[in-house]
Each structure stands twice: as structure tokens, then as C-alpha cells.
Design a protein around this motif. Structure first.
Motif, PDB file in Angstrom:
ATOM      1  N   ALA A  96      42.050  38.232  37.343  1.00 37.52           N
ATOM      2  CA  ALA A  96      43.245  37.543  37.847  1.00 37.52           C
ATOM      3  C   ALA A  96      44.511  38.330  37.511  1.00 37.52           C
ATOM      4  O   ALA A  96      45.402  38.475  38.357  1.00 37.52           O
ATOM      5  CB  ALA A  96      43.318  36.131  37.278  1.00 37.52           C
ATOM      6  N   SER A  97      44.582  38.886  36.288  1.00 31.43           N
ATOM      7  CA  SER A  97      45.833  39.581  35.951  1.00 31.43           C
ATOM      8  C   SER A  97      45.992  40.876  36.746  1.00 31.43           C
ATOM      9  O   SER A  97      47.118  41.265  37.063  1.00 31.43           O
ATOM     10  CB  SER A  97      45.978  39.807  34.435  1.00 31.43           C
ATOM     11  N   SER A 137      36.954  39.803  44.762  1.00 28.93           N
ATOM     12  CA  SER A 137      38.098  38.937  44.439  1.00 28.93           C
ATOM     13  C   SER A 137      39.354  39.434  45.147  1.00 28.93           C
ATOM     14  O   SER A 137      40.141  38.646  45.672  1.00 28.93           O
ATOM     15  CB  SER A 137      38.343  38.914  42.929  1.00 28.93           C
ATOM     16  N   ALA A 153      50.120  33.750  41.295  1.00 31.12           N
ATOM     17  CA  ALA A 153      49.249  33.406  40.170  1.00 31.12           C
ATOM     18  C   ALA A 153      48.132  32.443  40.572  1.00 31.12           C
ATOM     19  O   ALA A 153      46.973  32.624  40.194  1.00 31.12           O
ATOM     20  CB  ALA A 153      50.080  32.814  39.037  1.00 31.12           C
ATOM     21  N   GLU A 154      48.461  31.444  41.388  1.00 27.75           N
ATOM     22  CA  GLU A 154      47.466  30.434  41.732  1.00 27.75           C
ATOM     23  C   GLU A 154      46.345  31.029  42.594  1.00 27.75           C
ATOM     24  O   GLU A 154      45.159  30.825  42.330  1.00 27.75           O
ATOM     25  CB  GLU A 154      48.160  29.282  42.473  1.00 27.75           C
ATOM     26  N   ALA A 213      37.068  36.503  34.325  1.00 25.51           N
ATOM     27  CA  ALA A 213      37.940  36.050  35.416  1.00 25.51           C
ATOM     28  C   ALA A 213      39.416  36.260  35.094  1.00 25.51           C
ATOM     29  O   ALA A 213      40.197  36.640  35.978  1.00 25.51           O
ATOM     30  CB  ALA A 213      37.656  34.585  35.730  1.00 25.51           C
ATOM     31  N   ASP A 214      39.812  36.065  33.820  1.00 25.23           N
ATOM     32  CA  ASP A 214      41.253  36.194  33.545  1.00 25.23           C
ATOM     33  C   ASP A 214      41.708  37.653  33.662  1.00 25.23           C
ATOM     34  O   ASP A 214      42.833  37.925  34.091  1.00 25.23           O
ATOM     35  CB  ASP A 214      41.630  35.584  32.185  1.00 25.23           C
ATOM     36  N   ALA A 215      40.807  38.612  33.328  1.00 25.97           N
ATOM     37  CA  ALA A 215      41.169  40.027  33.487  1.00 25.97           C
ATOM     38  C   ALA A 215      41.321  40.367  34.968  1.00 25.97           C
ATOM     39  O   ALA A 215      42.252  41.073  35.368  1.00 25.97           O
ATOM     40  CB  ALA A 215      40.112  40.930  32.839  1.00 25.97           C
ATOM     41  N   ALA A 271      39.811  35.134  41.589  1.00 25.83           N
ATOM     42  CA  ALA A 271      39.063  35.706  40.470  1.00 25.83           C
ATOM     43  C   ALA A 271      37.822  34.864  40.184  1.00 25.83           C
ATOM     44  O   ALA A 271      36.733  35.394  39.948  1.00 25.83           O
ATOM     45  CB  ALA A 271      39.949  35.788  39.228  1.00 25.83           C
ATOM     46  N   ALA A 272      37.983  33.532  40.237  1.00 29.71           N
ATOM     47  CA  ALA A 272      36.840  32.653  39.979  1.00 29.71           C
ATOM     48  C   ALA A 272      35.830  32.736  41.126  1.00 29.71           C
ATOM     49  O   ALA A 272      34.628  32.875  40.908  1.00 29.71           O
ATOM     50  CB  ALA A 272      37.319  31.216  39.791  1.00 29.71           C
ATOM     51  N   GLU A 298      44.102  33.312  40.495  1.00 28.83           N
ATOM     52  CA  GLU A 298      43.159  32.599  39.648  1.00 28.83           C
ATOM     53  C   GLU A 298      41.971  32.090  40.470  1.00 28.83           C
ATOM     54  O   GLU A 298      40.811  32.222  40.072  1.00 28.83           O
ATOM     55  CB  GLU A 298      43.883  31.421  38.981  1.00 28.83           C
TER      56      GLU A 298
END
Ligand SMILES: [Zn+2]
Length: 398
Positions: free
Chosen positions: A187-188, A214, A197-198, A183-185, A204-205, A201
Motif C-alpha cells: 500500500a505504501s 495490486s 490512501a483508501e 499488504a501495508d508495504a 494491496a489487500a 489499501e
């Protein structure tokens, strides 16, 4: 942007493919390479959205790329034409309807034995190798067992299961397993695309490792609304009528999502192809290219039709994955588990359903969702499979 940038969270696969592309360039230049540095048959596997076909196409571009210092540069004529699907030495094999037949496979195998005309390799890319008929698979096997010197076969399939790829073909291929991107990849990547950013995130989740999904959730209010409609279903199933309505919604939402996605992709591709072909050009040679153009456009339309069918199934499948995860959240609720919920934004509905459905019932609901996925795999009509499922999901006591 290099061709590798489109692969998210797949560092080890990218390393493998880059090294092989380098070896491929060395072989073409007559330089010695260590045994096994380059392979004639590759099998890309991974869950939907992990980028199997993106990885295969990136590798195809790198095999032909002109930039020796940065194979897969994404900018040279070779990379661009591979991306536009107009490179004469990169052949895509596309299912006609839902399967790839033996005639098509034989003709592709025949063409792959020719010397490359512009690039270094004759690349055959089969994005849906799980759609090969048994005979087509056998025709391919012969070529993979004794590949012509400059042929490379790139196969993509959801998994290594023998239902997806025959054991004999699999044993002849070098494997490139792609993972569900973390998920963090994801999100970025979304943040780099300009998403705050919010939201990045959250999307992505909520996309469960499916990058395209996503991205749509982050950017497209309609996609968010469709997800919310799906996740509102479990708590709404208080009568048989509600179950039938819910089935109608699910199938309709999948059709809507598929139509939106197809329209977007189709327009982009048709335009890219026309640009690549120099649309509107006049002068010498135009008459000669027109015949080829018609063929390319026909291929493109065929590919787009086939994709529309797949896209609709995929959209429905993603809705089912969301639903299964909802009932998993119900189980976690019963267990007072600290494990992260799949749908934290639907916690109220999860609690409401947990009050009426005991753990055994929640498991039965998960089974019903998975049975529906299997039925769709077996080509049961979506509406019938989904109605059977929502009837099973009906809340007890009404
Ligand atoms: Zn290039």
C-alpha cells in the motif's frame, strides 16, 4: 532510485545481496574478503509477484555497478545497461517455449567461463530455473560445481521443491527466499506512486501480496472489472449453461489481462533496447552494430513470446487463487469466524453461496479449484480444465 527500491518488503534479502555485492567488488579489486562473503551460485525463490527476477537483476546490477559508495545506484552506465538487458556480461537465459534445453545451457555455460569484458563478473541469470530440462540442469550443475573464478549464476524458481530445482543444484546455491510482501508495504508503494490512501489499501489487500497485480488493480479500471467478473462467478453457477459461460469468461479474462500486460511491457522494452542501441544513429560502426542489433531484437522477441505464454497462465492462476479464496470466505462464514475475509467487497455473494453450499461442499469447491490449477500445471488446455472446474462448482439444487 537505486535498483533496490524495486524490491518491496524484502529487507533481509536486500541486506544479504548488498553485502555480497560489496564483497564482490572487493574481490575484483584484489582486496581480501571473509570466506563465504561472496558466492558463485544463488537461488532466488518466492511466490509469483514477490519479485524473484527483480531481485536477481538488482543483484546483477550491483555486482557491476560503478558507484563504489552505493552499489546498485541505478544510474551509472552499468546499472542502466543491466536494466535494459544490454550489458555484455549479464546473460539472461530465457525458455524457448516452455523449457530451457541442454544446447542453450551448454553454450551459456561456455560463455560464462570468459573473462568479463566491461563489468567485474560474468553473470548468468536464469529467470525460470524451474523450466530447465533434466539435461540442461546437469549441464548447469557442472558449472555450478566448479565455477570459473569470475562467474556468478543467479537462478530464480517458485520454490525449493525438487520439481522446481534439482536437489543437487539447490545444495550448491546460496538461498535467497523472498516473502509475499505485506499488504501495508504494498500500500505504501502505491501511495508513493500517487494512488490515494483508501484505494491503495484496498488494492494491496485485493492483490494478495502480488505487487504488480495490486498496482494494476489500483490504476486500471479494466483490471478491477475483470476481478469483479471472476468473483461474481460462484453465485452465478445455477445451471450447466451458466457453468460453461463462466468458464468462457474466465479463460477470456485471462487472455485479456495477459494481452494488456504484454503490450505494455513489450512496447517499453523494445523502446528501451532501441534507445540503448542508439536507434536511428548513422556513421561509422553502425553497419557493425546492426548485426548485433538484429540478434538482440530476436532475443527480445523470443523472450516476449515466452512471457506471453507465461503471463496468460499466471493471469488465469491468479483468477483461480481469487476463486479459492472466495470459497475460503464461504467456510469462514459458516464458522462465524472473525478472521479477515479475502474479498470483503463480495460479502453479499459469500453469504448467498453459503446459504446453498454447506461446509463440506465449500471444501469440495476449493478442491475443484486447486485441481484445476494442477491440471494447468500439467499443460491441460485451459478451457478444458476450467470447464471441468466450473461444472464442479455448480450450485446444488438446480
Ligand atoms: Zn550503478
Amino acid at each position: 532510485m537505486t535498483v533496490w527500491d524495486a524490491l518491496i518488503g524484502q529487507d533481509s534479502a536486500v541486506d544479504t545481496l548488498r553485502a555480497a555485492a560489496q564483497a564482490g567488488a572487493d574481490i575484483a579489486a584484489g582486496r581480501p574478503v571473509p570466506p563465504g562473503a561472496m558466492t558463485h551460485a544463488w537461488l532466488f525463490t518466492g511466490p509469483a509477484g514477490s519479485g524473484r527476477s527483480v531481485a536477481a537483476r538488482a543483484f546483477a546490477a550491483a555486482l557491476q555497478c560503478d558507484r563504489r559508495d552505493q552499489l546498485g545506484c541505478g544510474e551509472c552506465a552499468q546499472c542502466r545497461t543491466v536494466a535494459a538487458r544490454t550489458h555484455p556480461d549479464v546473460r539472461s537465459v530465457v525458455p524457448d517455449g516452455l523449457s530451457i534445453g541442454v544446447e542453450l545451457m551448454r553454450s551459456v555455460v561456455g560463455l560464462s567461463a570468459r573473462r568479463p569484458s566491461l563489468g567485474r563478473w560474468q553473470v548468468v541469470l536464469i529467470e525460470d530455473a524451474d523450466r530447465l530440462t533434466e539435461q540442461a540442469s546437469n549441464a548447469l550443475l557442472k558449472a555450478v560445481e566448479e565455477p570459473p573464478a569470475r562467474s556468478v549464476f543467479l537462478l530464480c524458481a517458485p520454490s525449493l521443491h525438487p520439481d522446481d530445482v534439482s536437489l543437487t543444484i539447490r545444495s550448491r546455491c546460496r538461498l535467497v527466499p523472498l516473502r509475499t510482501p505485506p499488504a501495508d508495504a504494498v500500500a505504501s508503494v502505491l501511495v508513493a506512486d500517487g494512488v490515494d490512501a483508501e484505494s491503495a489499501e484496498w488494492a494491496a489487500a485485493a492483490g494478495h501480496g502480488h505487487v504488480g497485480r495490486s498496482r494494476r488493480l489500483a490504476r486500471d479500471a479494466d483490471a478491477r472489472a475483470r476481478r469483479a467478473e471472476v468473483l461474481a462467478i460462484p453465485a452465478s453457477l445455477t445451471s450447466l449453461g451458466a457453468c460453461l459461460d463462466a468458464a468462457d469468461h474466465l479463460v477470456g479474462a485471462a487472455e485479456g489481462e495477459a494481452a494488456a500486460l504484454s503490450a505494455e511491457l513489450d512496447a517499453g522494452e523494445t523502446e528501451a533496447l532501441q534507445v540503448a542501441l542508439g536507434a536511428g544513429g548513422t556513421g561509422r560502426g553502425v553497419a557493425a552494430t546492426v548485426r548485433g542489433t538484429a540478434g538482440l531484437l530476436r532475443d527480445l522477441e523470443k523472450r516476449q513470446r515466452s512471457r506471453a505464454t507465461r503471463t496468460q497462465r499466471d493471469a488465469l492462476d491468479r483468477a483461480l487463487v481469487d476463486l479459492a479464496a472466495f470459497y475460503r470466505d464461504v467456510l469462514l462464514e459458516h464458522a462465524h469466524s472473525p478472521v479477515a475475509r479475502a474479498h470483503p467487497d463480495f460479502a453479499d455473494d459469500v453469504v448467498a453461496v453459503a446459504q446453498r453450499v454447506d461446509p463440506a461442499g465449500a471444501l469440495r469447491c476449493m478442491d475443484a479449484v486447486l485441481a484445476c490449477r494442477e491440471a494447468l500445471d500439467l499443460n491441460v488446455k485451459p478451457r478444458i480444465a476450467v470447464e471441468a472446474m466450473t461444472a464442479e462448482l455448480r450450485l446444488p439444487g438446480d
